[in-house]
Design a protein around this motif. Structure first.
Motif, PDB file in Angstrom:
ATOM      1  N   TYR A  38      32.358  38.068  38.528  1.00  0.00           N
ATOM      2  CA  TYR A  38      31.241  37.527  39.305  1.00  0.00           C
ATOM      3  C   TYR A  38      30.111  37.088  38.372  1.00  0.00           C
ATOM      4  O   TYR A  38      29.523  36.018  38.561  1.00  0.00           O
ATOM      5  CB  TYR A  38      30.720  38.541  40.315  1.00  0.00           C
ATOM      6  CG  TYR A  38      29.743  37.917  41.291  1.00  0.00           C
ATOM      7  CD1 TYR A  38      30.198  37.346  42.478  1.00  0.00           C
ATOM      8  CD2 TYR A  38      28.378  37.847  41.014  1.00  0.00           C
ATOM      9  CE1 TYR A  38      29.322  36.730  43.369  1.00  0.00           C
ATOM     10  CE2 TYR A  38      27.495  37.235  41.879  1.00  0.00           C
ATOM     11  CZ  TYR A  38      27.977  36.681  43.060  1.00  0.00           C
ATOM     12  OH  TYR A  38      27.093  36.056  43.922  1.00  0.00           O
ATOM     13  N   GLY A  41      30.305  33.572  39.231  1.00  0.00           N
ATOM     14  CA  GLY A  41      29.665  33.604  40.542  1.00  0.00           C
ATOM     15  C   GLY A  41      28.318  32.922  40.562  1.00  0.00           C
ATOM     16  O   GLY A  41      27.811  32.432  39.548  1.00  0.00           O
ATOM     17  N   CYS A  81      34.232  33.281  41.545  1.00  0.00           N
ATOM     18  CA  CYS A  81      34.135  34.560  42.245  1.00  0.00           C
ATOM     19  C   CYS A  81      32.978  34.466  43.239  1.00  0.00           C
ATOM     20  O   CYS A  81      31.890  33.983  42.901  1.00  0.00           O
ATOM     21  CB  CYS A  81      33.879  35.672  41.220  1.00  0.00           C
ATOM     22  SG  CYS A  81      34.413  37.297  41.743  1.00  0.00           S
ATOM     23  N   GLU A  82      33.197  34.925  44.477  1.00  0.00           N
ATOM     24  CA  GLU A  82      32.173  34.754  45.507  1.00  0.00           C
ATOM     25  C   GLU A  82      32.261  35.853  46.558  1.00  0.00           C
ATOM     26  O   GLU A  82      33.300  36.486  46.738  1.00  0.00           O
ATOM     27  CB  GLU A  82      32.326  33.385  46.176  1.00  0.00           C
ATOM     28  CG  GLU A  82      33.675  33.169  46.840  1.00  0.00           C
ATOM     29  CD  GLU A  82      33.894  31.735  47.295  1.00  0.00           C
ATOM     30  OE1 GLU A  82      33.362  30.820  46.636  1.00  0.00           O
ATOM     31  OE2 GLU A  82      34.598  31.534  48.296  1.00  0.00           O
ATOM     32  N   LEU A 133      35.027  40.238  48.804  1.00  0.00           N
ATOM     33  CA  LEU A 133      34.816  39.647  47.487  1.00  0.00           C
ATOM     34  C   LEU A 133      36.067  38.840  47.154  1.00  0.00           C
ATOM     35  O   LEU A 133      37.181  39.376  47.168  1.00  0.00           O
ATOM     36  CB  LEU A 133      34.590  40.746  46.453  1.00  0.00           C
ATOM     37  CG  LEU A 133      34.520  40.352  44.979  1.00  0.00           C
ATOM     38  CD1 LEU A 133      33.385  39.369  44.722  1.00  0.00           C
ATOM     39  CD2 LEU A 133      34.344  41.597  44.106  1.00  0.00           C
ATOM     40  N   CYS A 172      38.050  36.097  44.509  1.00  0.00           N
ATOM     41  CA  CYS A 172      38.063  35.540  43.162  1.00  0.00           C
ATOM     42  C   CYS A 172      39.431  34.908  42.893  1.00  0.00           C
ATOM     43  O   CYS A 172      40.457  35.407  43.360  1.00  0.00           O
ATOM     44  CB  CYS A 172      37.774  36.627  42.123  1.00  0.00           C
ATOM     45  SG  CYS A 172      37.437  35.975  40.463  1.00  0.00           S
TER      46      CYS A 172
END
Length: 364
Positions: A306, A310, A340-341, A354, A356
């Protein structure tokens, strides 16, 4: 006289700004402190956004009233760039390459529906069916011991497995993996805990063996009364004497959990190092903020996906007054992470999913 008073006021405010910057740096780099040695100091990282906002307020004040003093706030932001970029990364958007694996890590709160949905499991099931991840790592996957749940998941995932990590009068907990790739091995990573755990699943992905370590690390064990009092402290509605006492009790609980979690983190980190010849993913509910020993210790040997791919704060725990990114995703150098979010639209749990993408690096 007025000129002297103005000069004194500027010096006073400048001193307060310098003090704020120093505390912000102390807080921002407190993730280097092992909670086993410094339990109370290890809780400081949670306060980074508070001191960041205060410093920004000073910055705007100087811009309006004494722009030549703005260097204090700017210098503070520069010196705190590393923790700020971890807490709130601002990476550019990325295209997902062909062959990348989509991974979802999701604490489903025992499929309880977050007090919003009566059919909590069905809501999660439909979400995963729509998202079509290659692998879903589920924390608090305690409903899958019922066979009909596996039957539902098998419509989306060819391979499903759950391991119970706690079954005692105080807690029942499990970790699960639901995958489009065959499961060839699983093992629990040993460390002491009454309610939490980590499980490594070995998956066959083409010609590669991918190790996915799903985790539910030590929680802070705050009950509903603790949470209510914490909200009162934030709102300033608690009497001063009570606030002082309750703050101490909350800090003690947080510090104790941090100390327990540090040993768990080191055990999983060592497992990743011991199997570094394989592509390794470490993900799940860390129960710890981005500015923490937990994240920092893991990021010393793995890539924080992240932080590197992210964008934004990414609040994965969605309860009011407790909003933090406590779910994390790491991989080793055999994998390349992308985009990544946190999916803030999915509200069937007290956590948000989460997501990714990772691609296994070609063998040389």
């Amino acid at each position: 006289m007025i000129k002297q008073l103005k000069a004194f006021t500027v010096r006073l405010i400048a001193g307060a700004n310098v003090a704020t910057v120093l505390v912000m740096l102390l807080v921002g780099y407190s993730d280097r402190l092992n909670p086993a040695d410094h339990p109370l100091l290890s809780t400081l990282g949670m306060t980074l956004p508070v001191f960041l906002l205060i410093n920004l307020a000073f910055l705007f004040f100087w811009l309006v009233f004494k722009w030549r003093m703005v260097w204090i706030s700017v210098l503070g932001l520069v010196l705190a760039y590393v923790p700020i970029s971890i807490y709130m990364p601002l990476n550019s958007s990325q295209d997902i390459p062909e062959g990348a694996l989509k991974i979802v890590s999701y604490n489903v709160c025992s499929y309880g529906g977050n007090y919003k949905y009566e059919q909590g499991f069905e809501k999660v099931r439909d979400y995963l069916a729509e998202e079509k991840p290659d692998i879903a790592c589920i924390q608090e996957d305690i409903d899958t011991w019922r066979r009909y749940v596996f039957i539902h998941y098998e419509k989306t995932f060819a391979y499903n497995d759950t391991m119970v990590i706690a079954n005692n009068p105080q807690s029942y907990n499990a970790l699960g993996i639901h995958s489009k790739y065959p499961i060839i091995h699983r093992e629990r990573i040993a460390y002491p805990s009454k309610a939490n755990g980590s499980v490594a699943w070995w998956l066959k992905v083409g010609d590669d063996t991918l190790i996915v370590v799903n985790n539910h690390f030590e929680s802070c064990h705050l009950n509903e009364d603790d949470r209510r009092q914490y909200r009162q402290i934030l709102k300033g509605t608690m009497p001063r004497d009570s606030m002082r006492e309750e703050s101490k009790l909350l800090l003690v609980k947080l510090a104790e959990a941090n100390a327990k979690r540090s040993g768990q983190i080191r055990a999983v980190r060592q497992y990743a190092l011991d199997h570094s010849q394989y592509p390794v993913i470490v993900c799940g509910d860390f129960n710890d903020s981005p500015i923490s020993y937990s994240r920092h210790a893991m990021a010393e040997v793995l890539t924080d996906c992240y932080a590197t791919t992210g964008k934004g704060i990414g609040l994965s725990y969605n309860q009011k007054a407790f909003s933090f990114r406590i779910d994390h995703f790491f991989c080793n150098d055999k994998l390349q992470p992308y985009r990544c979010e946190i999916d803030g639209k999915m509200d069937a749990s007290d956590h948000n999913p989460l997501i990714c993408w990772v691609k296994i690096a070609p063998k040389h």
